[in-house]
Design a protein around this motif. Structure first.
Motif, mmCIF file in Angstrom:
data_model
loop_
_atom_site.group_PDB
_atom_site.id
_atom_site.type_symbol
_atom_site.label_atom_id
_atom_site.label_comp_id
_atom_site.label_asym_id
_atom_site.label_seq_id
_atom_site.Cartn_x
_atom_site.Cartn_y
_atom_site.Cartn_z
ATOM 1 N N CYS A 89 1.600 5.867 8.326
ATOM 2 C CA CYS A 89 2.886 5.479 7.734
ATOM 3 C C CYS A 89 2.803 5.591 6.216
ATOM 4 O O CYS A 89 1.898 5.028 5.600
ATOM 5 N N THR A 90 3.761 6.282 5.615
ATOM 6 C CA THR A 90 3.806 6.400 4.164
ATOM 7 C C THR A 90 5.234 6.712 3.735
ATOM 8 O O THR A 90 6.057 7.141 4.549
ATOM 9 N N HIS A 91 5.515 6.490 2.463
ATOM 10 C CA HIS A 91 6.833 6.864 1.970
ATOM 11 C C HIS A 91 6.944 8.380 1.882
ATOM 12 O O HIS A 91 7.955 8.954 2.261
ATOM 13 N N GLY A 92 5.893 8.996 1.384
ATOM 14 C CA GLY A 92 5.860 10.455 1.343
ATOM 15 C C GLY A 92 5.784 11.042 -0.050
ATOM 16 O O GLY A 92 5.355 12.185 -0.212
ATOM 17 N N HIS A 93 6.189 10.303 -1.067
ATOM 18 C CA HIS A 93 6.196 10.859 -2.419
ATOM 19 C C HIS A 93 4.787 11.225 -2.895
ATOM 20 O O HIS A 93 4.622 12.199 -3.622
ATOM 21 N N ARG A 94 3.778 10.497 -2.487
ATOM 22 C CA ARG A 94 2.395 10.794 -2.881
ATOM 23 C C ARG A 94 1.852 12.034 -2.179
ATOM 24 O O ARG A 94 0.813 12.558 -2.557
ATOM 25 N N PHE A 95 2.558 12.489 -1.163
ATOM 26 C CA PHE A 95 2.134 13.660 -0.397
ATOM 27 C C PHE A 95 3.092 14.847 -0.582
ATOM 28 O O PHE A 95 3.023 15.814 0.165
ATOM 29 N N ASP A 96 3.992 14.741 -1.560
ATOM 30 C CA ASP A 96 4.914 15.833 -1.904
ATOM 31 C C ASP A 96 5.690 16.354 -0.705
ATOM 32 O O ASP A 96 5.848 17.573 -0.520
ATOM 33 N N VAL A 97 6.211 15.446 0.111
ATOM 34 C CA VAL A 97 6.895 15.856 1.344
ATOM 35 C C VAL A 97 8.174 16.655 1.094
ATOM 36 O O VAL A 97 8.636 17.352 1.997
ATOM 37 N N LYS A 98 8.701 16.594 -0.104
ATOM 38 C CA LYS A 98 9.890 17.404 -0.398
ATOM 39 C C LYS A 98 9.549 18.893 -0.483
ATOM 40 O O LYS A 98 10.441 19.733 -0.468
ATOM 41 N N TYR A 99 8.251 19.202 -0.577
ATOM 42 C CA TYR A 99 7.818 20.591 -0.749
ATOM 43 C C TYR A 99 7.011 21.113 0.433
ATOM 44 O O TYR A 99 6.489 22.211 0.378
ATOM 45 N N PRO A 128 0.826 -1.217 0.000
ATOM 46 C CA PRO A 128 0.000 0.000 0.000
ATOM 47 C C PRO A 128 0.860 1.267 0.000
ATOM 48 O O PRO A 128 2.011 1.241 0.419
ATOM 49 N N ASP A 129 0.267 2.376 -0.448
ATOM 50 C CA ASP A 129 0.943 3.675 -0.408
ATOM 51 C C ASP A 129 1.021 4.212 1.016
ATOM 52 O O ASP A 129 1.907 5.002 1.334
ATOM 53 N N TYR A 130 0.079 3.823 1.845
ATOM 54 C CA TYR A 130 0.109 4.221 3.249
ATOM 55 C C TYR A 130 -0.591 3.149 4.067
ATOM 56 O O TYR A 130 -1.334 2.318 3.533
ATOM 57 N N LEU A 131 -0.331 3.159 5.346
ATOM 58 C CA LEU A 131 -1.083 2.317 6.261
ATOM 59 C C LEU A 131 -1.242 3.044 7.572
ATOM 60 O O LEU A 131 -0.471 3.944 7.903
ATOM 61 N N VAL A 132 -2.281 2.658 8.294
ATOM 62 C CA VAL A 132 -2.548 3.204 9.616
ATOM 63 C C VAL A 132 -2.399 2.060 10.607
ATOM 64 O O VAL A 132 -3.003 1.005 10.446
ATOM 65 N N VAL A 133 -1.557 2.282 11.605
ATOM 66 C CA VAL A 133 -1.320 1.279 12.641
ATOM 67 C C VAL A 133 -1.987 1.779 13.919
ATOM 68 O O VAL A 133 -1.641 2.853 14.425
ATOM 69 N N ASP A 134 -2.953 1.004 14.412
ATOM 70 C CA ASP A 134 -3.656 1.332 15.650
ATOM 71 C C ASP A 134 -3.021 0.612 16.821
ATOM 72 O O ASP A 134 -2.920 -0.617 16.806
ATOM 73 N N LEU A 135 -2.628 1.376 17.815
ATOM 74 C CA LEU A 135 -2.029 0.815 19.023
ATOM 75 C C LEU A 135 -2.622 1.529 20.234
ATOM 76 O O LEU A 135 -3.100 2.653 20.108
ATOM 77 N N PRO A 136 -2.565 0.904 21.404
ATOM 78 C CA PRO A 136 -3.004 1.628 22.602
ATOM 79 C C PRO A 136 -2.154 2.891 22.791
ATOM 80 O O PRO A 136 -0.937 2.825 22.834
ATOM 81 N N GLY A 137 -2.794 4.047 22.792
ATOM 82 C CA GLY A 137 -2.087 5.301 22.983
ATOM 83 C C GLY A 137 -1.550 5.944 21.721
ATOM 84 O O GLY A 137 -0.996 7.037 21.774
ATOM 85 N N ALA A 165 -3.155 12.628 7.594
ATOM 86 C CA ALA A 165 -3.072 11.987 8.905
ATOM 87 C C ALA A 165 -4.184 12.489 9.827
ATOM 88 O O ALA A 165 -4.758 11.710 10.591
ATOM 89 N N ALA A 166 -4.501 13.756 9.750
ATOM 90 C CA ALA A 166 -5.575 14.321 10.573
ATOM 91 C C ALA A 166 -6.920 13.697 10.205
ATOM 92 O O ALA A 166 -7.738 13.396 11.082
ATOM 93 N N GLN A 167 -7.142 13.486 8.909
ATOM 94 C CA GLN A 167 -8.389 12.843 8.467
ATOM 95 C C GLN A 167 -8.519 11.432 9.033
ATOM 96 O O GLN A 167 -9.623 10.970 9.293
ATOM 97 N N LYS A 168 -7.395 10.773 9.234
ATOM 98 C CA LYS A 168 -7.393 9.409 9.793
ATOM 99 C C LYS A 168 -7.275 9.421 11.319
ATOM 100 O O LYS A 168 -7.151 8.380 11.943
ATOM 101 N N LYS A 169 -7.257 10.634 11.902
ATOM 102 C CA LYS A 169 -7.159 10.812 13.352
ATOM 103 C C LYS A 169 -5.897 10.178 13.947
ATOM 104 O O LYS A 169 -5.928 9.532 14.991
ATOM 105 N N CYS A 170 -4.773 10.396 13.274
ATOM 106 C CA CYS A 170 -3.480 9.857 13.707
ATOM 107 C C CYS A 170 -2.733 10.880 14.554
ATOM 108 O O CYS A 170 -2.799 12.079 14.276
ATOM 109 N N ASN A 171 -2.011 10.391 15.545
ATOM 110 C CA ASN A 171 -1.204 11.288 16.376
ATOM 111 C C ASN A 171 0.300 11.087 16.162
ATOM 112 O O ASN A 171 1.106 11.742 16.807
ATOM 113 N N ILE A 172 0.657 10.176 15.248
ATOM 114 C CA ILE A 172 2.049 10.015 14.825
ATOM 115 C C ILE A 172 2.053 9.914 13.297
ATOM 116 O O ILE A 172 1.262 9.174 12.717
#
Length: 160
Positions: free
Chosen positions: A80-90, A66-75, A99-106
């Motif tokens: 998780c993603t490589h970043g190229h699909r989200f233009d992280v270089k820019y 997958p291009d990304y995955l969400v890992v649910d853990l206690p707390g 990540a906010a849409q998926k309610k992620c805190n990491i």
């Protein structure tokens, strides 16, 4: 819980194996953030009982990962993603929004081959750098995340 995070190994199976070996006794989970499908295939065969998660990078050609995955853990809920699909270089706006849409805190990403750690509005953001070929003038590296009852701690460690 301890999570060890690596990225951008680019067919350097020895680097991935080094990260696993250094953390074999302490890590509960390993996450590879892309550009390392070949070598993580090898490591997963070598350590079939280890929890190893991964996503596709821009150099993982014809990948079924997958291009990304969400890992649910206690707390923690980890994006998780490589970043190229989200233009992280820019900038990090797109990845932070996803990540906010998926309610992620990491948020974990790679692609730039440059270490990065930041905490903003209750969200931990980490790029562990490259475990094989860094571009920031620093040694090869990987990330460590400790999730405890008292909170979350992130760190980036030199591989060598």
């Amino acid at each position: 819980m301890r999570i060890v995070v690596m990225s951008d190994s680019h067919r350097n199976a020895g680097a991935v194996d080094d990260v696993i070996e250094k953390n074999l006794d302490t890590a509960d989970m390993f996450i590879h953030l892309g550009d390392g499908e070949y070598e993580t295939d090898l490591v997963m065969m070598q350590y079939p009982n280890k929890d190893i998660r991964r996503v596709a990078g821009n150099c993982d050609r014809d990948s079924s990962l997958p291009d990304y995955l969400v890992v649910d853990l206690p707390g923690a809920r980890i994006f998780c993603t490589h970043g190229h699909r989200f233009d992280v270089k820019y900038g990090l706006e797109r990845i932070m929004s996803a990540a906010a849409q998926k309610k992620c805190n990491i948020i974990l990403y790679g692609h730039t081959h440059e270490r990065f750690q930041h905490y903003e509005d209750g969200v931990y953001i980490m790029n562990p750098g490259s475990c094989s070929c860094p571009r920031d003038g620093k040694p090869p590296s990987y990330g460590i995340i400790d999730i405890t009852d008292k909170g979350i701690i992130t760190n980036i460690a030199d591989l060598k």
